[in-house]
Design a protein around this motif. Structure first.
Motif, PDB file in Angstrom:
ATOM      1  N   HIS A  90      -0.403 -11.055 -23.068  1.00  0.00           N
ATOM      2  CA  HIS A  90      -1.820 -10.713 -23.002  1.00  0.00           C
ATOM      3  C   HIS A  90      -2.641 -11.991 -22.906  1.00  0.00           C
ATOM      4  O   HIS A  90      -2.343 -12.986 -23.561  1.00  0.00           O
ATOM      5  CB  HIS A  90      -2.224  -9.922 -24.243  1.00  0.00           C
ATOM      6  N   LYS A  91      -3.673 -11.947 -22.086  1.00  0.00           N
ATOM      7  CA  LYS A  91      -4.574 -13.097 -21.985  1.00  0.00           C
ATOM      8  C   LYS A  91      -5.346 -13.242 -23.298  1.00  0.00           C
ATOM      9  O   LYS A  91      -5.703 -12.239 -23.931  1.00  0.00           O
ATOM     10  CB  LYS A  91      -5.556 -12.891 -20.829  1.00  0.00           C
ATOM     11  N   PRO A  92      -5.635 -14.468 -23.713  1.00  0.00           N
ATOM     12  CA  PRO A  92      -6.481 -14.652 -24.900  1.00  0.00           C
ATOM     13  C   PRO A  92      -7.817 -13.940 -24.720  1.00  0.00           C
ATOM     14  O   PRO A  92      -8.408 -13.935 -23.630  1.00  0.00           O
ATOM     15  CB  PRO A  92      -6.659 -16.170 -24.964  1.00  0.00           C
ATOM     16  N   VAL A  93      -8.271 -13.325 -25.786  1.00  0.00           N
ATOM     17  CA  VAL A  93      -9.559 -12.627 -25.757  1.00  0.00           C
ATOM     18  C   VAL A  93     -10.684 -13.646 -25.602  1.00  0.00           C
ATOM     19  O   VAL A  93     -10.650 -14.735 -26.194  1.00  0.00           O
ATOM     20  CB  VAL A  93      -9.740 -11.804 -27.046  1.00  0.00           C
ATOM     21  N   LEU A  94     -11.671 -13.302 -24.817  1.00  0.00           N
ATOM     22  CA  LEU A  94     -12.861 -14.143 -24.662  1.00  0.00           C
ATOM     23  C   LEU A  94     -13.930 -13.647 -25.632  1.00  0.00           C
ATOM     24  O   LEU A  94     -14.431 -12.528 -25.506  1.00  0.00           O
ATOM     25  CB  LEU A  94     -13.376 -14.083 -23.224  1.00  0.00           C
ATOM     26  N   LEU A  95     -14.249 -14.485 -26.599  1.00  0.00           N
ATOM     27  CA  LEU A  95     -15.304 -14.184 -27.567  1.00  0.00           C
ATOM     28  C   LEU A  95     -16.542 -14.990 -27.200  1.00  0.00           C
ATOM     29  O   LEU A  95     -16.544 -16.222 -27.307  1.00  0.00           O
ATOM     30  CB  LEU A  95     -14.835 -14.538 -28.984  1.00  0.00           C
ATOM     31  N   ILE A  96     -17.571 -14.311 -26.763  1.00  0.00           N
ATOM     32  CA  ILE A  96     -18.822 -14.974 -26.418  1.00  0.00           C
ATOM     33  C   ILE A  96     -19.673 -15.083 -27.677  1.00  0.00           C
ATOM     34  O   ILE A  96     -20.001 -14.078 -28.312  1.00  0.00           O
ATOM     35  CB  ILE A  96     -19.558 -14.204 -25.314  1.00  0.00           C
ATOM     36  N   VAL A  97     -19.994 -16.329 -28.037  1.00  0.00           N
ATOM     37  CA  VAL A  97     -20.722 -16.604 -29.277  1.00  0.00           C
ATOM     38  C   VAL A  97     -22.190 -16.863 -28.938  1.00  0.00           C
ATOM     39  O   VAL A  97     -22.540 -17.908 -28.372  1.00  0.00           O
ATOM     40  CB  VAL A  97     -20.127 -17.812 -30.018  1.00  0.00           C
ATOM     41  N   ALA A  98     -23.046 -15.906 -29.283  1.00  0.00           N
ATOM     42  CA  ALA A  98     -24.478 -16.027 -29.011  1.00  0.00           C
ATOM     43  C   ALA A  98     -25.217 -16.428 -30.280  1.00  0.00           C
ATOM     44  O   ALA A  98     -24.748 -16.175 -31.401  1.00  0.00           O
ATOM     45  CB  ALA A  98     -25.022 -14.704 -28.479  1.00  0.00           C
ATOM     46  N   HIS A  99     -26.377 -17.025 -30.107  1.00  0.00           N
ATOM     47  CA  HIS A  99     -27.148 -17.492 -31.264  1.00  0.00           C
ATOM     48  C   HIS A  99     -27.672 -16.328 -32.079  1.00  0.00           C
ATOM     49  O   HIS A  99     -27.566 -16.310 -33.306  1.00  0.00           O
ATOM     50  CB  HIS A  99     -28.313 -18.371 -30.803  1.00  0.00           C
ATOM     51  N   GLY A 100     -28.250 -15.342 -31.408  1.00  0.00           N
ATOM     52  CA  GLY A 100     -28.899 -14.237 -32.103  1.00  0.00           C
ATOM     53  C   GLY A 100     -30.384 -14.490 -32.270  1.00  0.00           C
ATOM     54  O   GLY A 100     -30.852 -15.628 -32.250  1.00  0.00           O
ATOM     55  N   SER A 101     -31.160 -13.402 -32.402  1.00  0.00           N
ATOM     56  CA  SER A 101     -32.612 -13.521 -32.504  1.00  0.00           C
ATOM     57  C   SER A 101     -33.188 -12.230 -33.069  1.00  0.00           C
ATOM     58  O   SER A 101     -32.615 -11.149 -32.914  1.00  0.00           O
ATOM     59  CB  SER A 101     -33.217 -13.785 -31.116  1.00  0.00           C
ATOM     60  N   ARG A 102     -34.340 -12.345 -33.716  1.00  0.00           N
ATOM     61  CA  ARG A 102     -35.062 -11.146 -34.153  1.00  0.00           C
ATOM     62  C   ARG A 102     -35.674 -10.408 -32.965  1.00  0.00           C
ATOM     63  O   ARG A 102     -36.044  -9.242 -33.080  1.00  0.00           O
ATOM     64  CB  ARG A 102     -36.162 -11.525 -35.146  1.00  0.00           C
TER      65      ARG A 102
ATOM     66  N   VAL B 268     -25.866  -8.215 -35.068  1.00  0.00           N
ATOM     67  CA  VAL B 268     -24.481  -7.851 -35.365  1.00  0.00           C
ATOM     68  C   VAL B 268     -23.807  -7.430 -34.057  1.00  0.00           C
ATOM     69  O   VAL B 268     -24.478  -6.989 -33.125  1.00  0.00           O
ATOM     70  CB  VAL B 268     -24.413  -6.693 -36.398  1.00  0.00           C
ATOM     71  N   PRO B 269     -22.472  -7.602 -34.016  1.00  0.00           N
ATOM     72  CA  PRO B 269     -21.592  -8.076 -35.081  1.00  0.00           C
ATOM     73  C   PRO B 269     -21.640  -9.605 -35.216  1.00  0.00           C
ATOM     74  O   PRO B 269     -21.953 -10.306 -34.270  1.00  0.00           O
ATOM     75  CB  PRO B 269     -20.212  -7.611 -34.622  1.00  0.00           C
ATOM     76  N   SER B 270     -21.307 -10.079 -36.404  1.00  0.00           N
ATOM     77  CA  SER B 270     -21.214 -11.518 -36.632  1.00  0.00           C
ATOM     78  C   SER B 270     -19.935 -12.058 -36.005  1.00  0.00           C
ATOM     79  O   SER B 270     -18.990 -11.303 -35.746  1.00  0.00           O
ATOM     80  CB  SER B 270     -21.212 -11.821 -38.132  1.00  0.00           C
ATOM     81  N   VAL B 271     -19.894 -13.353 -35.769  1.00  0.00           N
ATOM     82  CA  VAL B 271     -18.692 -13.975 -35.202  1.00  0.00           C
ATOM     83  C   VAL B 271     -17.503 -13.757 -36.133  1.00  0.00           C
ATOM     84  O   VAL B 271     -16.409 -13.368 -35.701  1.00  0.00           O
ATOM     85  CB  VAL B 271     -18.916 -15.479 -34.953  1.00  0.00           C
ATOM     86  N   GLY B 272     -17.719 -13.996 -37.434  1.00  0.00           N
ATOM     87  CA  GLY B 272     -16.637 -13.807 -38.385  1.00  0.00           C
ATOM     88  C   GLY B 272     -16.140 -12.375 -38.416  1.00  0.00           C
ATOM     89  O   GLY B 272     -14.933 -12.116 -38.498  1.00  0.00           O
ATOM     90  N   GLY B 273     -17.078 -11.420 -38.334  1.00  0.00           N
ATOM     91  CA  GLY B 273     -16.694 -10.019 -38.325  1.00  0.00           C
ATOM     92  C   GLY B 273     -15.867  -9.652 -37.107  1.00  0.00           C
ATOM     93  O   GLY B 273     -14.898  -8.879 -37.197  1.00  0.00           O
TER      94      GLY B 273
ATOM     95  N   PRO C 224     -35.556  -8.343 -29.843  1.00  0.00           N
ATOM     96  CA  PRO C 224     -34.537  -7.459 -29.256  1.00  0.00           C
ATOM     97  C   PRO C 224     -34.188  -7.790 -27.809  1.00  0.00           C
ATOM     98  O   PRO C 224     -33.116  -7.416 -27.331  1.00  0.00           O
ATOM     99  CB  PRO C 224     -35.156  -6.063 -29.378  1.00  0.00           C
ATOM    100  N   ARG C 225     -35.079  -8.496 -27.123  1.00  0.00           N
ATOM    101  CA  ARG C 225     -34.777  -8.869 -25.732  1.00  0.00           C
ATOM    102  C   ARG C 225     -33.597  -9.827 -25.661  1.00  0.00           C
ATOM    103  O   ARG C 225     -32.868  -9.855 -24.664  1.00  0.00           O
ATOM    104  CB  ARG C 225     -36.005  -9.516 -25.075  1.00  0.00           C
ATOM    105  N   HIS C 226     -33.412 -10.621 -26.715  1.00  0.00           N
ATOM    106  CA  HIS C 226     -32.321 -11.598 -26.733  1.00  0.00           C
ATOM    107  C   HIS C 226     -30.971 -10.891 -26.660  1.00  0.00           C
ATOM    108  O   HIS C 226     -30.160 -11.159 -25.768  1.00  0.00           O
ATOM    109  CB  HIS C 226     -32.414 -12.449 -28.001  1.00  0.00           C
ATOM    110  N   ALA C 227     -30.716  -9.993 -27.596  1.00  0.00           N
ATOM    111  CA  ALA C 227     -29.430  -9.296 -27.614  1.00  0.00           C
ATOM    112  C   ALA C 227     -29.233  -8.465 -26.352  1.00  0.00           C
ATOM    113  O   ALA C 227     -28.121  -8.411 -25.807  1.00  0.00           O
ATOM    114  CB  ALA C 227     -29.336  -8.408 -28.855  1.00  0.00           C
TER     115      ALA C 227
ATOM    116  N   LEU D 272     -24.284 -15.578 -34.213  1.00  0.00           N
ATOM    117  CA  LEU D 272     -24.338 -16.496 -35.348  1.00  0.00           C
ATOM    118  C   LEU D 272     -25.331 -16.033 -36.408  1.00  0.00           C
ATOM    119  O   LEU D 272     -25.148 -16.280 -37.602  1.00  0.00           O
ATOM    120  CB  LEU D 272     -24.733 -17.902 -34.879  1.00  0.00           C
ATOM    121  N   ASP D 273     -26.405 -15.360 -35.968  1.00  0.00           N
ATOM    122  CA  ASP D 273     -27.456 -14.991 -36.910  1.00  0.00           C
ATOM    123  C   ASP D 273     -28.260 -13.821 -36.346  1.00  0.00           C
ATOM    124  O   ASP D 273     -28.235 -13.565 -35.128  1.00  0.00           O
ATOM    125  CB  ASP D 273     -28.381 -16.191 -37.150  1.00  0.00           C
ATOM    126  N   PHE D 274     -28.943 -13.101 -37.215  1.00  0.00           N
ATOM    127  CA  PHE D 274     -29.911 -12.065 -36.883  1.00  0.00           C
ATOM    128  C   PHE D 274     -29.310 -10.766 -36.327  1.00  0.00           C
ATOM    129  O   PHE D 274     -29.816  -9.686 -36.605  1.00  0.00           O
ATOM    130  CB  PHE D 274     -30.981 -12.582 -35.898  1.00  0.00           C
TER     131      PHE D 274
END
Length: 246
Positions: free
Chosen positions: A3-15, A48-53, A17-20, A44-46
């Motif tokens: 299986h190819k490694p999963v691509l996890l896109i890490v976004a900053h996050g924002s209050r 979900v889901p969080s990167v850790g989650g 709603p247009r950002h997400a 990273l913030d604001f």
């Protein structure tokens, strides 16, 4: 079957709603370009889901290889500190590679020009148009130097002038760069936001562009951005994992 490694896109996050919404639109484009690849998103913030989650959820699914792609245009604090810290907390047995940030890239410059044309700029007017390359700004000297380099190289492609500007941390502001280009004698002034998604700082850029002739949209889900993102994923596969969950 490997299986190819999963691509996890890490976004900053924002209050905002247009950002997400914009992040999800970009991820949808990436998935359409690589239907063979599992692509997930963490914030990273604001938001979900969080990167850790997400990492924990992937581990529960049996995923052992992940490429974390920072949804960032420059290597500043988030890429150098925040994201590596989160990735070091990866679940036991998970190998995580951190891909390089998206910029600089000629494809991103192509995306900037796409957005300017979509906003009404005629390519035939390039030589008489001054461009403000407006970024969010950073206290990181390396990130600021990259923006200056992009502006200088972009000017060499035939614009009347290209000036960097920043929404925070550094000067000049967008409105100052617009005035400078107008005083320089450029017939038209265009503002090109070098940002990925809407939010507080992009809105500040837009307000600073009030006296410009053209204001482009954020880069968002432009196909060039998705292409760079997938290129960074491929490059990361050849690197050593930055984290191995213990």
């Amino acid at each position: 079957m490997l299986h190819k490694p999963v691509l996890l896109i890490v976004a900053h996050g924002s209050r905002d709603p247009r950002h997400a919404a914009t992040v999800h639109a970009l991820v949808a484009r990436v998935r359409s370009m690589r239907p063979d690849l599992r692509v997930v998103t963490g914030f990273l913030d604001f938001n979900v889901p969080s990167v850790g989650g997400v990492l924990k959820s992937l581990a529960a699914d049996g995923v052992r290889e992940v490429v974390a792609q920072p949804l960032l245009l420059t290597r500043a604090f988030h890429a150098k500190a925040d994201i590596p810290a989160v990735l070091r907390e990866a679940p036991r047995g998970m190998r995580v590679r951190q891909a390089e940030v998206l910029g600089p890239s000629p494809l991103l410059v192509s995306a900037l020009e796409r957005r300017l044309c979509e906003a009404g700029l005629d390519p035939a007017d390039k030589s008489s148009t001054g461009v403000v390359l407006a970024s969010a700004g950073s206290s990181d000297a390396e990130a600021i130097a990259v923006i200056a380099d992009i502006a200088r190289e972009w000017w060499r492609t035939g614009w009347c002038a290209v000036r960097p500007a920043f929404a925070s941390a550094r000067l000049p502001r967008t409105e100052d760069a617009v005035r400078e280009l107008r005083a320089q004698g450029c017939q038209r002034i265009a503002v090109a936001p070098y940002v990925l998604a809407p939010g507080f700082l992009p809105d500040r850029i837009a307000r600073g562009a009030a006296d410009a002739d053209v204001l482009a949209d954020v880069l968002g889900p432009a196909p060039e951005v998705a292409r760079v993102l997938l290129d960074r994923y491929s490059e990361a596969l050849r690197t050593v994992p930055v984290a191995v969950g213990a």
